[in-house]
Structure formats: C-alpha cells, structure tokens
Design a protein around this motif. Structure first.
Motif, PDB file in Angstrom:
ATOM      1  N   THR A 165      -7.218  -2.450   5.450  1.00  0.00           N
ATOM      2  CA  THR A 165      -6.335  -3.062   4.450  1.00  0.00           C
ATOM      3  C   THR A 165      -6.649  -4.548   4.289  1.00  0.00           C
ATOM      4  N   LEU A 166      -6.756  -5.239   5.435  1.00  0.00           N
ATOM      5  CA  LEU A 166      -7.103  -6.656   5.358  1.00  0.00           C
ATOM      6  C   LEU A 166      -8.512  -6.833   4.778  1.00  0.00           C
ATOM      7  N   GLY A 167      -9.376  -5.861   5.056  1.00  0.00           N
ATOM      8  CA  GLY A 167     -10.725  -5.910   4.493  1.00  0.00           C
ATOM      9  C   GLY A 167     -10.691  -5.900   2.976  1.00  0.00           C
ATOM     10  N   LEU A 168      -9.896  -4.991   2.408  1.00  0.00           N
ATOM     11  CA  LEU A 168      -9.750  -4.950   0.951  1.00  0.00           C
ATOM     12  C   LEU A 168      -9.210  -6.273   0.436  1.00  0.00           C
ATOM     13  N   LEU A 169      -8.287  -6.842   1.208  1.00  0.00           N
ATOM     14  CA  LEU A 169      -7.636  -8.081   0.800  1.00  0.00           C
ATOM     15  C   LEU A 169      -8.619  -9.238   0.712  1.00  0.00           C
ATOM     16  N   VAL A 170      -9.501  -9.369   1.713  1.00  0.00           N
ATOM     17  CA  VAL A 170     -10.399 -10.534   1.716  1.00  0.00           C
ATOM     18  C   VAL A 170     -11.713 -10.261   0.989  1.00  0.00           C
ATOM     19  N   LEU A 171     -11.952  -9.005   0.636  1.00  0.00           N
ATOM     20  CA  LEU A 171     -13.221  -8.672  -0.010  1.00  0.00           C
ATOM     21  C   LEU A 171     -13.517  -9.549  -1.235  1.00  0.00           C
ATOM     22  N   PRO A 191      -1.191 -10.241  -5.108  1.00  0.00           N
ATOM     23  CA  PRO A 191      -0.425 -10.622  -3.911  1.00  0.00           C
ATOM     24  C   PRO A 191      -0.780  -9.723  -2.734  1.00  0.00           C
ATOM     25  N   SER A 192      -0.758 -10.304  -1.538  1.00  0.00           N
ATOM     26  CA  SER A 192      -1.223  -9.555  -0.376  1.00  0.00           C
ATOM     27  C   SER A 192      -0.342  -8.343  -0.100  1.00  0.00           C
ATOM     28  N   ILE A 193       0.920  -8.429  -0.491  1.00  0.00           N
ATOM     29  CA  ILE A 193       1.805  -7.305  -0.182  1.00  0.00           C
ATOM     30  C   ILE A 193       1.388  -6.046  -0.942  1.00  0.00           C
ATOM     31  N   ILE A 194       0.772  -6.247  -2.133  1.00  0.00           N
ATOM     32  CA  ILE A 194       0.293  -5.091  -2.898  1.00  0.00           C
ATOM     33  C   ILE A 194      -0.819  -4.379  -2.116  1.00  0.00           C
ATOM     34  N   TYR A 195      -1.676  -5.172  -1.465  1.00  0.00           N
ATOM     35  CA  TYR A 195      -2.702  -4.552  -0.630  1.00  0.00           C
ATOM     36  C   TYR A 195      -2.063  -3.757   0.502  1.00  0.00           C
ATOM     37  N   GLY A 196      -0.950  -4.289   1.011  1.00  0.00           N
ATOM     38  CA  GLY A 196      -0.234  -3.567   2.048  1.00  0.00           C
ATOM     39  C   GLY A 196       0.229  -2.211   1.545  1.00  0.00           C
ATOM     40  N   ILE A 197       0.804  -2.189   0.353  1.00  0.00           N
ATOM     41  CA  ILE A 197       1.281  -0.920  -0.216  1.00  0.00           C
ATOM     42  C   ILE A 197       0.110   0.033  -0.433  1.00  0.00           C
ATOM     43  N   LEU A 198      -1.010  -0.530  -0.917  1.00  0.00           N
ATOM     44  CA  LEU A 198      -2.199   0.294  -1.128  1.00  0.00           C
ATOM     45  C   LEU A 198      -2.682   0.873   0.196  1.00  0.00           C
ATOM     46  N   GLY A 199      -2.708   0.020   1.214  1.00  0.00           N
ATOM     47  CA  GLY A 199      -3.140   0.476   2.534  1.00  0.00           C
ATOM     48  C   GLY A 199      -2.242   1.583   3.053  1.00  0.00           C
ATOM     49  N   LEU A 200      -0.948   1.418   2.816  1.00  0.00           N
ATOM     50  CA  LEU A 200       0.007   2.436   3.246  1.00  0.00           C
ATOM     51  C   LEU A 200      -0.280   3.772   2.563  1.00  0.00           C
ATOM     52  N   ALA A 201      -0.543   3.698   1.253  1.00  0.00           N
ATOM     53  CA  ALA A 201      -0.750   4.941   0.500  1.00  0.00           C
ATOM     54  C   ALA A 201      -2.089   5.574   0.829  1.00  0.00           C
ATOM     55  N   ILE A 202      -3.152   4.759   0.908  1.00  0.00           N
ATOM     56  CA  ILE A 202      -4.498   5.317   1.083  1.00  0.00           C
ATOM     57  C   ILE A 202      -4.833   5.532   2.557  1.00  0.00           C
ATOM     58  N   PHE A 203      -4.842   4.450   3.326  1.00  0.00           N
ATOM     59  CA  PHE A 203      -5.349   4.565   4.696  1.00  0.00           C
ATOM     60  C   PHE A 203      -4.365   5.269   5.613  1.00  0.00           C
ATOM     61  N   VAL A 204      -3.086   4.914   5.492  1.00  0.00           N
ATOM     62  CA  VAL A 204      -2.119   5.500   6.412  1.00  0.00           C
ATOM     63  C   VAL A 204      -1.819   6.940   6.031  1.00  0.00           C
ATOM     64  N   ARG A 205      -1.688   7.178   4.723  1.00  0.00           N
ATOM     65  CA  ARG A 205      -1.212   8.496   4.329  1.00  0.00           C
ATOM     66  C   ARG A 205      -2.339   9.452   3.951  1.00  0.00           C
ATOM     67  N   VAL A 206      -3.111   9.095   2.894  1.00  0.00           N
ATOM     68  CA  VAL A 206      -4.148  10.008   2.412  1.00  0.00           C
ATOM     69  C   VAL A 206      -5.236  10.211   3.471  1.00  0.00           C
ATOM     70  N   LEU A 207      -5.681   9.121   4.082  1.00  0.00           N
ATOM     71  CA  LEU A 207      -6.772   9.227   5.049  1.00  0.00           C
ATOM     72  C   LEU A 207      -6.258   9.320   6.482  1.00  0.00           C
ATOM     73  N   GLU A 208      -5.049   9.867   6.643  1.00  0.00           N
ATOM     74  CA  GLU A 208      -4.444   9.884   7.967  1.00  0.00           C
ATOM     75  C   GLU A 208      -5.345  10.525   9.028  1.00  0.00           C
ATOM     76  N   LYS A 209      -6.011  11.609   8.642  1.00  0.00           N
ATOM     77  CA  LYS A 209      -6.884  12.316   9.590  1.00  0.00           C
ATOM     78  C   LYS A 209      -7.964  11.393  10.126  1.00  0.00           C
ATOM     79  N   LEU A 210      -8.473  10.547   9.241  1.00  0.00           N
ATOM     80  CA  LEU A 210      -9.532   9.628   9.636  1.00  0.00           C
ATOM     81  C   LEU A 210      -8.969   8.464  10.437  1.00  0.00           C
ATOM     82  N   THR A 211      -7.935   7.831   9.921  1.00  0.00           N
ATOM     83  CA  THR A 211      -7.461   6.598  10.540  1.00  0.00           C
ATOM     84  C   THR A 211      -6.690   6.852  11.829  1.00  0.00           C
ATOM     85  N   SER A 212      -6.203   8.089  12.014  1.00  0.00           N
ATOM     86  CA  SER A 212      -5.538   8.367  13.285  1.00  0.00           C
ATOM     87  C   SER A 212      -6.558   8.826  14.319  1.00  0.00           C
ATOM     88  N   GLY A 213      -7.785   9.050  13.871  1.00  0.00           N
ATOM     89  CA  GLY A 213      -8.819   9.483  14.787  1.00  0.00           C
ATOM     90  C   GLY A 213      -8.851  10.986  14.977  1.00  0.00           C
TER      91      GLY A 213
END
Lengths: 428, 318, 259
Positions: free
Chosen positions: A288-294, A244-266
């Motif tokens: 996140t959407l990229g992971l979803l449609v990959l 389900p797409s919402i799981i990708y959202g949670i993953l994006g939140l954990a990985i891109f928003v939180r773990v990779l914050e330094k990168l994704t915030s610029g």
C-alpha cells in the motif's frame, strides 16, 4: 545662491516650451517608502511565524519527553528480594522462578507460549516482573519545563498527595524504551515492535516501489513516444501524486487485504499462522505504501534521468549501442545519485505515513516482533497515534518519546539524501 | 553463397569480406526489456483504474442498500449508521471548517513568506530559511496531530476558556493544518515568483517603483497562475489531510460550523471506522468507500485545475 | 545661452562587482537635449556604465561604486538620495522589449499611477503613446495585452511607458538589438524626435547606429591592465570620433580593424 537655486536656474536656462521638469521631489515618496517598510516587516514576520511554529512543535515534544513522575508500586519491590538481593540485581533464572511462583500456572504458561522463557532476554523477563508483579503505576506526570522551574512545589505536592510513592525525574526516551516491546503499562511500554514493523514495511515498500518507479521513469524518459497513450500515463502519474494518502489506504484494504488475501496472508505459500489476521499483514501495508510513493519516485527519477545530457546518449548510439545498452551503461549510472536521493525522500515520506496503515489494518496491541512479511504488524506512527489518542498523560509522554525516535529516523534519512546529493554533485 | 541485396545486385562471395547485412535484427532481449518497462509505466494507469473501480463498486453497494438514498446522503444532517442515518453534511462541514481555517492561515502566511524569500531575502538568508520551511513540510502529519492536541488545543482553551473550547475541536486541527500547508504554498509560490523574468522587475524599477510596488504590483500578478496552482493544491491537501483531524478534531459526526466544537471530518471518519473491527460487506465498510470516492473526485478535480494553472503559467514564461 | 549644459557629470567613477573592477575611472559629461552614444566591444562595461546613471546596478547584490555621478549637479550616490527618486527622473529602455503582462493602457499608466499622477490618465496615455509614435497602431487595442503586439511595437510601448513618467533623461540599453531593420529604423527616427524634449543616453554595439543617431559618442574599451576593466578611452562629438579620432584604438575600432 544655494545649490538648489543654482540647479533650478540651470534647468530653466535649458528648458524649451512644453518641457515638464519637476523641481520638487516626488510628493508621495515618503509614504510609499513607509508602506514598503511596513510590508517588508509583514513578509518577514510571516516567514518567522513558520519557523516559530516549527520551534514550538519541537519544544513541545522535548517538553513531554522528560519530566517528573510519581510512580506507585502495587507491590513493594523489596518483598521480592532474594537473600537480600534486590530485583534489579537478580539473574534471569531467578526472575523466571520468581514469576513461576508468583503468577498462576495458567498465566505463566500463557507467557511461555507467547515466547518461551529461554528465548526471552533478561531485560524482557525483568520487564515482565515489573509489569506483572511489582506493577508500577503512573500516578501523575509533569512536563520538562514545569519540572525544572517548579521543582520545589512539585516535590512538596507529591509528598503530600502521594505519600509512600516515589517521585522521580525520568526520561521517557530510554534505551529500554526503544528495545522493549509494546505493553499495557506505561512504565514498561516500548517501541521495539513498532520500529521493527516500520522497517519491515518499508523494506517491502522499497522492494516494490523502487524497481517499478525507476522502470516507469526509464520508460517515460527513454522509450515513450509523444503519443496519446503516454501523455495519459504522464498526466495520470501527476494526478496520482496528489491523491490523499487515505485513499491509498482504502485501496490497499480492498485489493491487498481483501482480494489478494490468499497472497498477503501467506496462505498460497502454505503458511497458516493462527496469529495472522487474514490479509492485514506487513506485506499488505508495504505494498500500500509502495503504491503511495510510486508516483513520487517516478517523478523524481524522471527528473534525474532528464538531467543526463543528450550528448552522452548520442555518443553511445553513435558507437552502435542499442537503446537498452545506452540506458543501462550510460544513462542510469549518471542518473543514479539523483534517483537514489529522490527515492530516499519518498521513503522518508512513507515512514511517517499513518492513515493508510490504520485503514489497511495495523494492529493496536502487539507485543510480538514481526517475523515475516506475513506477520501482523504495528508501526512507529501507528504506535504514536494510539498513544496520543489515549486520554492519560503518561501515554502522551510515551508518544512524545516515540516521536523523537521517528524524527531522528527521518532526519538521518534526509541527511543521507543530502549527503548523496553533495557527494555526487551534478557533473554536467 | 551470393545473396541478393536490397538493390538487387549480387555481392562478391569473398570469404575475407563478410556480407554487409544492414537488415533489422531481432533483439529478443531488447523487446523483453521494453515490454517490462512499458508494464511499469502502464502500472500507474492500472492503479487509477483500481481506485476508481474498487471505490465505485463498494460505493455502489452502499447506495444500493435500502437505508441509503443519494439525496439523503447529500443533504442529510445526521450521520448515525446505527440508526441508519447517512447524511454526509456533518462530515462535510467539519472538512469545510478545518480546510477553511487551514487556508486562512496558509494562504496569507505562505504567500507572504514566498514574497519575502523571493524578493527581499538575501541569498544567505534564503539559504537558511528555505531548508527550515522544507523541514516543516517533511514532518509526518501524525506529529502535527500530536502538536495540535497537546499544544494548540490547551493554548486555545486557556485563551478562550475551557467551557467554550472543547478538548477536541476543529479549530485547533485547522490551525495546525495551516502550519502544515504553509510551506507547501510558500515553496510553490516562491518558484512561481522566481520564474518571473528579471527584465520585468528591472522595467518596474527603471520607472521608479519601490521594492514593494515591484513585488506586489508587477511580480505577484505576473506569477498569479502559479500561485493559484499552489493555493488549489493546498486546498486539495487540506481536504485529504487525515491524521491531524483524526487526533485533534474529535470522534463523532457533529453538524456544526463552530470551530471550538468537536466534529469529525470525512477523512477522520474513515480512519475511526476502519481502525475498529470492520467486517467486509457491512454498511460501515461500504460507507467508507462512498466517502473515499467523494474525496477522490474532489481532490482529483482540484489537482487537475491546479495543473491547468501551472501549464498556463509555463506557457507565458518558459 | 551658449554655455553647454550638462545633465550628468561623472568624476572618477569606478564600478565594482564584488572585488572585480568592471568599469574604471570614467570622467564624462553628458550634454542636455542631445543623444549620447556609448560604444565599444562587448564585455567592456557599456551597460554597466549606463546603469550607473539611474542606480540600476545596485539591484545586483554585491555591486558598489567609487567616485561620483552628478545629476543636475547633485551626486546620485549620496546616502540621502533615494534610488526611487533617481529612477523617476531618469527612465530606462532595455535591450529586449519587456512590457508588463498587463494591457497596453496599463503598461503606460502604471508608473504614473504609483507616482500619484493627478491629471487625466487617458490623456497621459494618449500623449505618451503619440510621442512614442505608437498611438495610431494601438489606439483601438489599448486594452489588449502588451505582449500581444510585435517586438518593434513592444519596444515603442516601453519607450511610451518611460515617457509617461515625464523623466528628464531616457537611458537606452541597445534598444534595437532585438529588432528587425525596419523596427530599428522606427526607433531611431523616434529618438530624433525625443531628443527635442529629453536627454538620451544610448548603449549600442552597432557603430552605424551610433554614427546615425548620436551627437556625442563615448568610446569604451577594456584597459590593457591585469584587471580587465572597461573604461572610456575617448569622448567627443560623434563626427569627430568617427572621422578624426585621437586615440589609435578608437580609429581601429570604428574603421573595423579591431582585433
């Protein structure tokens, strides 16, 4: 002798002991045929119901995109006329000075800080005047069909209930609506910020998912041997397509928003934008959407690559080409239309995705256009969601208008995909 | 310069005829490309591992907090984080209600549409109807959510009465979700029905079967595992569906099976919680991962079962 | 009675696929309780003609027919005739064995059941399988899948399935072409048994088979015209066709001198 008796006699004359010939027609046939017709009707109606649902959905959106509305001006716009020149005809400078005199200096400077008045267009300034000074408010709205069928009653009702206010028939979907930024007043709200946010996000999605997806498809179709590891990869891709797409959202939140914050915030690129909300940026959303449609892109690309005939590869190998040379100059060019079609369809799915963006942290009220992958973002489906969730009718009309824009966007993408498919119809 | 070849013979050193060299050559470019391609292929595994790891880690943190215990989580009928009640049942029952209603719409209608398209419709009819159903499948779910809230809910309320049907209710969300899943089931089932060999149909017609008997008693059972795959995929889709329920089913957990009452599903809860200002390492933050983990394994299991059915179907007919 | 009794009579039968005339102007009479073979080179419309006898052609969209096919004196293509009724009387066995993915028992019982068979189903299944010379081989595995037996057995199962409906005619479309020689022999022996009770029309591209099993033979060939339609060029008793054909093309074909 009737034909029937004749036939019976002829049959009997040739019968041998033990023969079982039936003279009467099948006794249950008319009942069976009746049942057949009934069910055929059931099957047809089920299909029609699907189509009716689609029609109802579209009509409902159309119904709410137009209609009568009662607008109440807190301050009569006539009071802002300069030398008899009504607001609509004043120049940008006149409007700016009007704002300067009417607003408190703090409020004026704040606006200027958000975006300087030199940078703002006349339309934006005009919208500001309407929003901050005239302050139109929507009192009541009617959907399209009611506006048409019941127009007399609506007029009488409005004249009685809202004396002094103006009843106008409006289209909620206008050029202004598309070009205006988000606003807190329904009358001046627009979706430019959301459209730009969607486009930025999708750009990131494509940049990430297209090369990754095509690469994976090439690997699986042209390189991967049929071993344990590659079977796991294949099964895994199929499974990911069903997550389900919402799981990708949670993953994006954990990985891109939180773990990779330094990168994704610029921050790693030295960007310290006070307005960015940590990692909740376009970059995070796009990835996140990229992971979803990959998985979808991979599966479509695999199909396109598989459709390239084996003889072509053999011919290339026969001339002494290496594997990559064969893939690059023969397989890919022939599979490209199919790959692009599949990618466009995957992208059109991504554009409409809402849930993962909410989880990744789409902002609710932004009126600033995104300027880089590290900007805060909102997106078209997010805007629709926000407006739909508000209880006041006027926001739902705006949501309907935004849906029309979203569907038009999707329709043109799908048309492009169909065009590609027909233009490069399979040669093999 | 004479070189020894593989069979030990010396070769002529005639400069006009270069040495025949069939040795494997190093092709660094090819190796780099192959490695890159392998990485892109392997990336999906990495995604799955990330999902399991991140969901698992945060869910672990969630279950480790003193206020939560697994038994209460699975059997509790209250989900009220502010008083430290974490029972999944209200969210699960809402998911159950919306999914059940959706499937009650989508399975019969989708299957009937598939039979119509595959067995009855003329080619022209099919070429018109199928794209329309595909369009239906391509509309973003937020639009369906809008449709549920602004069209179906008022309709339900005018039919059953405003005091019976709440403004937000699982019934409306389920109905619209059924419309969303209908084309999915119709399309996969139709593929399965189409894959049943013509010879079987001819055999049945040759015995004097009517069209309905051929369709329902021969073709349908023959395509059953393909249809089962479609249905299971549909269920998985319904469980994971988010925006329709987020818009139309209601905000706030409610332990009820009444489809006219507002209730929040698992997905709807995740969206509502994460839509606000969510601070990391709060119990709310951890809880959405725990719910997400459940959703993930639930849908994964269903998808795997569905693929099993597809494989079984292919083994019979391909 | 000495009078020859015909099950089928065709009068000026033309079969079209869309605008293409596939089979042109066929006038033949199929005698009762005999085996009639339809032979000819591939693509000359043998199967199309056979399928006209139980209205199977109309399952392909855009097929239509001119002329008449009389079955027991009644035109099968009259508007009032129900194709279900036709196929109930006139069974068919296909080129490739095509048992339903159901049990052996169900394969045989299914059609009788939909037609409202009131008698003892077990007896019907047994007698049908016996007539198809399959009973002894499958009596212990009646409830395993019809797909689990050999190709030759599957084809006899399909014959048993057709018999269970108690048809008057069995149409066979190259029934042995997908089978090995031993299974083929079994089917041929079976046909000799079956013609005691049923009229059989068989399409075959195998001339030895036609010569071995049939009483009458219809020789089909593409006519020389621009339309490339198939037609029956000669119809007679089988031994005449194979020993004293009147048409030069028939002679060339049966003696193997065909183009």
């Amino acid at each position: 002798m009737t034909a029937k008796e004749n036939r019976k006699k002829r049959i009997e004359s040739s019968m041998r002991p033990g023969d079982t010939v039936l003279y009467s027609p099948l006794s249950n046939l008319s009942a069976r045929n009746r049942l057949g017709r009934t069910w055929q009707l059931v099957f047809l109606s089920s299909t029609i119901i699907g189509i009716l649902a689609l029609t109802a959905l579209l009509l409902n959106i159309l119904d709410r995109s137009f209609g009568y509305v009662v607008l109440h001006a807190k301050v009569d716009p006539a009071t802002f006329a300069v030398d008899g020149l009504p607001l609509e005809e004043q120049t940008k400078d006149q409007l700016v000075s009007l704002l300067e005199t009417e607003l408190s200096s703090g409020a004026f400077n704040k606006l200027n800080n958000e975006k300087s008045f030199e940078e703002r267009s006349r339309a934006e300034v005009y919208a500001l005047v309407i929003e901050r000074l005239v302050k139109y408010e929507v009192e009541e709205t009617w959907p399209l069909f009611e506006s048409i069928t019941n127009s007399g009653e609506i007029k009488a009702y409005a004249a009685q209930e809202y004396p002094g206010d103006k009843l106008t028939f409006i289209s909620w979907l206008t050029a202004d609506f598309i070009s205006r930024p988000q606003s807190s007043e329904a009358v001046t709200a627009g979706i430019r910020t959301a459209i730009l946010g969607s486009l930025w996000t999708i750009l990131i999605t494509i940049l990430f998912a297209f090369p990754m997806g095509v690469g994976a498809a090439i690997y699986l179709e042209e390189y991967a041997a049929d071993n344990w590891m590659n079977r796991v990869i294949r099964t895994n891709i199929n499974n990911l397509a069903g997550v389900p797409s919402i799981i990708y959202g949670i993953l994006g939140l954990a990985i891109f928003v939180r773990v990779l914050e330094k990168l994704t915030s610029g921050a790693v690129f030295g960007l310290v934008d006070p307005t960015t909300a940590n990692g909740r940026t376009i970059l995070s959303a796009g990835l996140t959407l990229g992971l979803l449609v990959l998985p979808v892109i991979i599966i479509n690309a695999q199909e396109a690559i598989r459709a390239v005939p084996q003889s072509l590869r053999k011919a290339s190998y026969g001339l002494g080409a290496t594997r990559w040379q064969t893939v690059w100059s023969h397989v890919l060019p022939n599979a490209l239309p199919g790959i692009l079609t599949g990618t466009i369809l995957a992208i059109s799915r991504a554009i409409g995705e809402t849930a993962p963006l909410v989880v990744v942290g789409a902002s609710t009220a932004i009126s600033m256009d995104p300027s880089s992958p590290f900007s805060k973002f909102t997106a078209l489906p997010i805007q629709i969601y926000q407006w739909t969730a508000r209880p006041q009718e006027e926001w739902r009309h705006l949501a309907a208008a935004a849906i029309v824009v979203l569907l038009a966007l999707l329709l043109s993408l799908n048309a492009a995909a169909i065009f590609l498919r027909n233009r490069f119809a399979r040669k093999y | 310069m004479a070189k020894k070849t593989a069979n030990g013979l010396k070769q002529d050193k005639d400069p006009a005829r270069p040495l025949l060299n069939l040795k494997k050559r190093r092709r660094p470019g090819e190796i780099v490309i192959q490695s890159l391609l392998f990485f892109t292929g392997f990336f999906s595994i990495f995604t799955t591992i990330s999902i399991v790891y991140e969901l698992g880690k945060e869910a672990w943190l969630f279950f480790r907090t003193p206020a939560v215990n697994l038994l209460e989580f699975l059997t509790g009928t209250k989900w009220q984080p502010h008083i430290e009640e974490f029972g999944i049942l209200p969210l699960a029952t809402a998911t159950l209600v919306t999914t059940a209603i959706a499937m009650a719409i989508a399975i019969p209608l989708g299957l009937a549409a598939a039979i119509y398209l595959s067995e009855y419709a003329s080619k022209k009819m099919r070429n018109t109807l199928k794209p329309i159903l595909e369009v239906l499948a391509g509309i973003p779910t937020i639009v369906y959510g809008y449709f549920a809230l602004t069209f179906v809910t008022p309709l339900l309320r005018s039919v059953f009465g405003n005091d019976i049907v709440e403004i937000y209710n699982t019934g409306s969300a389920g109905l619209v979700m059924g419309i969303l899943i209908l084309p999915l089931i119709a399309s996969i089932s139709e593929d399965a029905l189409n894959a049943v060999p013509r010879a079987l149909r001819e055999a049945a017609y040759g015995l004097g079967a009517t069209k309905l008997e051929v369709a329902v008693k021969i073709v349908l059972p023959a395509a059953l595992s393909g249809i089962a795959a479609a249905v299971i995929l549909g269920i998985s889709r319904a469980i994971g569906e988010t925006m329709i329920v987020a818009v139309a089913a209601g905000a706030g957990p409610n332990f009820t099976l009444n489809p006219f009452k507002a209730a929040e599903t698992m997905t709807g809860h995740i969206v509502r919680i994460s839509g606000g200002d969510l601070s990391y390492d709060s119990i709310d933050y951890n809880s959405i991962f725990a719910i997400g983990l459940m959703l993930f394994f639930l849908t994964l299991t269903l998808n795997i079962i569905s693929q099993r059915f597809v494989r079984r179907f292919r083994e019979v007919y391909e | 009675m000495t009078e020859i009794n015909y099950v089928f009579e065709t009068h000026g039968l033309n079969i079209f696929y869309g605008n293409f005339l596939a089979v042109a102007d066929v006038n033949i009479n199929i005698p009762r309780h005999k085996i009639t073979a339809i032979i000819g080179p591939s693509g000359c419309g043998k199967s199309t003609l056979l399928r006209a006898f139980n209205r199977m052609n109309e399952l392909v969209p855009d097929t239509h027919i001119h002329g008449e096919v009389l079955f027991e004196g009644q035109n099968l293509y009259e508007k009032s005739v129900d194709p279900v009724e036709v196929r109930y009387r006139i069974g068919m066995v296909f080129q490739k064995p095509n048992p339903f993915p159901k049990s052996i028992y169900e394969n045989v019982a299914w059609a009788a059941r939909i037609h409202g068979h009131k008698g003892n189903m077990d007896e019907l299944v047994e007698s049908s399988l016996r007539q198809a010379a399959l009973w002894d081989e499958v009596k212990d595995i009646l409830h395993s899948s019809g797909l689990a037996i050999s190709g030759g057995q599957q084809q006899r199962l399909c014959i048993a399935r057709a018999i269970a409906v108690k048809p008057e005619v069995i149409l066979m479309d190259e029934p042995a072409s997908a089978l090995d020689p031993i299974a083929t022999l079994k089917i041929e022996e079976l046909m000799q048994e079956l013609k005691q009770k049923y009229t059989i029309v068989i399409v075959t591209h195998n001339m030895q088979q036609a010569a071995r099993v049939s009483d009458h033979t219809a020789m089909m060939m593409l006519n020389g015209g621009a339309t490339r339609s198939g037609t029956v060029i000669e119809f007679d008793e089988t031994n005449k066709i194979f020993t004293r054909p009147t048409d030069k093309r028939t002679e060339d074909y049966v003696t193997g001198r065909f183009g």
